[in-house]
Design a protein around this motif. Sequence first.
Motif, PDB file in Angstrom:
ATOM      1  N   ASN A  98       0.820  -1.202   0.000  1.00 55.38           N
ATOM      2  CA  ASN A  98       0.000   0.000   0.000  1.00 55.38           C
ATOM      3  C   ASN A  98       0.858   1.258   0.000  1.00 55.38           C
ATOM      4  O   ASN A  98       0.459   2.290  -0.524  1.00 55.38           O
ATOM      5  CB  ASN A  98      -0.950  -0.003   1.192  1.00 55.38           C
ATOM      6  N   LYS A 101       1.635   1.755  -3.485  1.00 54.65           N
ATOM      7  CA  LYS A 101       0.453   2.272  -4.172  1.00 54.65           C
ATOM      8  C   LYS A 101       0.266   3.753  -3.861  1.00 54.65           C
ATOM      9  O   LYS A 101      -0.111   4.540  -4.736  1.00 54.65           O
ATOM     10  CB  LYS A 101      -0.776   1.479  -3.737  1.00 54.65           C
ATOM     11  N   ASP A 132      -9.294   8.627  -0.668  1.00 57.53           N
ATOM     12  CA  ASP A 132      -9.369   7.439   0.185  1.00 57.53           C
ATOM     13  C   ASP A 132     -10.748   7.256   0.815  1.00 57.53           C
ATOM     14  O   ASP A 132     -11.361   6.187   0.719  1.00 57.53           O
ATOM     15  CB  ASP A 132      -8.313   7.534   1.288  1.00 57.53           C
ATOM     16  N   GLN A 142     -10.706  -0.414   0.583  1.00 54.02           N
ATOM     17  CA  GLN A 142      -9.614   0.551   0.639  1.00 54.02           C
ATOM     18  C   GLN A 142      -9.080   0.825  -0.759  1.00 54.02           C
ATOM     19  O   GLN A 142      -9.030  -0.081  -1.591  1.00 54.02           O
ATOM     20  CB  GLN A 142      -8.460  -0.002   1.489  1.00 54.02           C
ATOM     21  N   ILE A 144      -6.059   3.488  -1.160  1.00 53.15           N
ATOM     22  CA  ILE A 144      -4.698   3.514  -0.616  1.00 53.15           C
ATOM     23  C   ILE A 144      -4.714   2.922   0.790  1.00 53.15           C
ATOM     24  O   ILE A 144      -3.895   2.100   1.144  1.00 53.15           O
ATOM     25  CB  ILE A 144      -4.137   4.952  -0.548  1.00 53.15           C
TER      26      ILE A 144
END
Length: 263
Positions: A98, A101, A132, A142, A144
């Motif tokens: 993440n 990302k 987000d 989710q 991010i």
Amino acid sequence: MDNYMLAKFIQEQRKKHNLTQEFLASEIGISRPTYMQIEQGERDLTITEARKLADIFSIAFTNFLQGKDSSAIVKIEKSKKSAKETEQEIRISVPQKNLNKFKEVLLYVLSKVGSKPNVGETVLYKLLYFIDFDYYEKFEEQLIGATYIKNHFGPTPVEFKAIVDDMIKKGEIAKVESKYFNHAQKKYLPVRDPDLTKLKDARELRHIDEVLARLSDKNAAELSVYSHEDVPWLVAEDNKPLDYEAVFYRAPKTSVRNYDEQD
């Protein structure tokens, strides 16, 4: 480690990473009720499922099985509330994939709107927040999954500084000190193209574009006021993380989901 202790460890990791049961169930290929049995210690994990969870939490497989947290930690200092209080730290842990990302989403945002005169660091904070939290409200997943804390100017992503510093060091973005209407402004410009393969699907990219189209022309003050009207910010304590689940209690002004179309 017995089932109960491992189940408790998995639940703790999920909550620490701000992940939903639906998301993890989907990631490891099972239904949510089946996943709930895992967290309740009523069902054994398969080796494949355990490896997937360890990867999501960025924990070495052997450490995961032993209930040891070896995920990367990003630290920030918490501001003092009074002279009598000692300095504290908020410890934020985000899966490594993440964090990667986060970098690519940030690069994409900068490539789309970073050159706009109003888009400095504070505006970026708010754009990332709404990317987000709006995504979570619409899809209950989710995007991010960054952690945002409540401060005076609105939601602030705690991972931002560490990630940006690393990207500057690697020559992926450039930091520019400028002014916007006589106010000092920190701007970031992309040096390389974003790797959009880090996004899960076209829906994520479309969502980011929609948020940018709706909000990227607003200045820092306008976005701060707007974010202060959002329930996740309103219900959070000062300098504490905002709860993703609070998006489901949003007022119409900030809600992005049409609940009338739900079953």
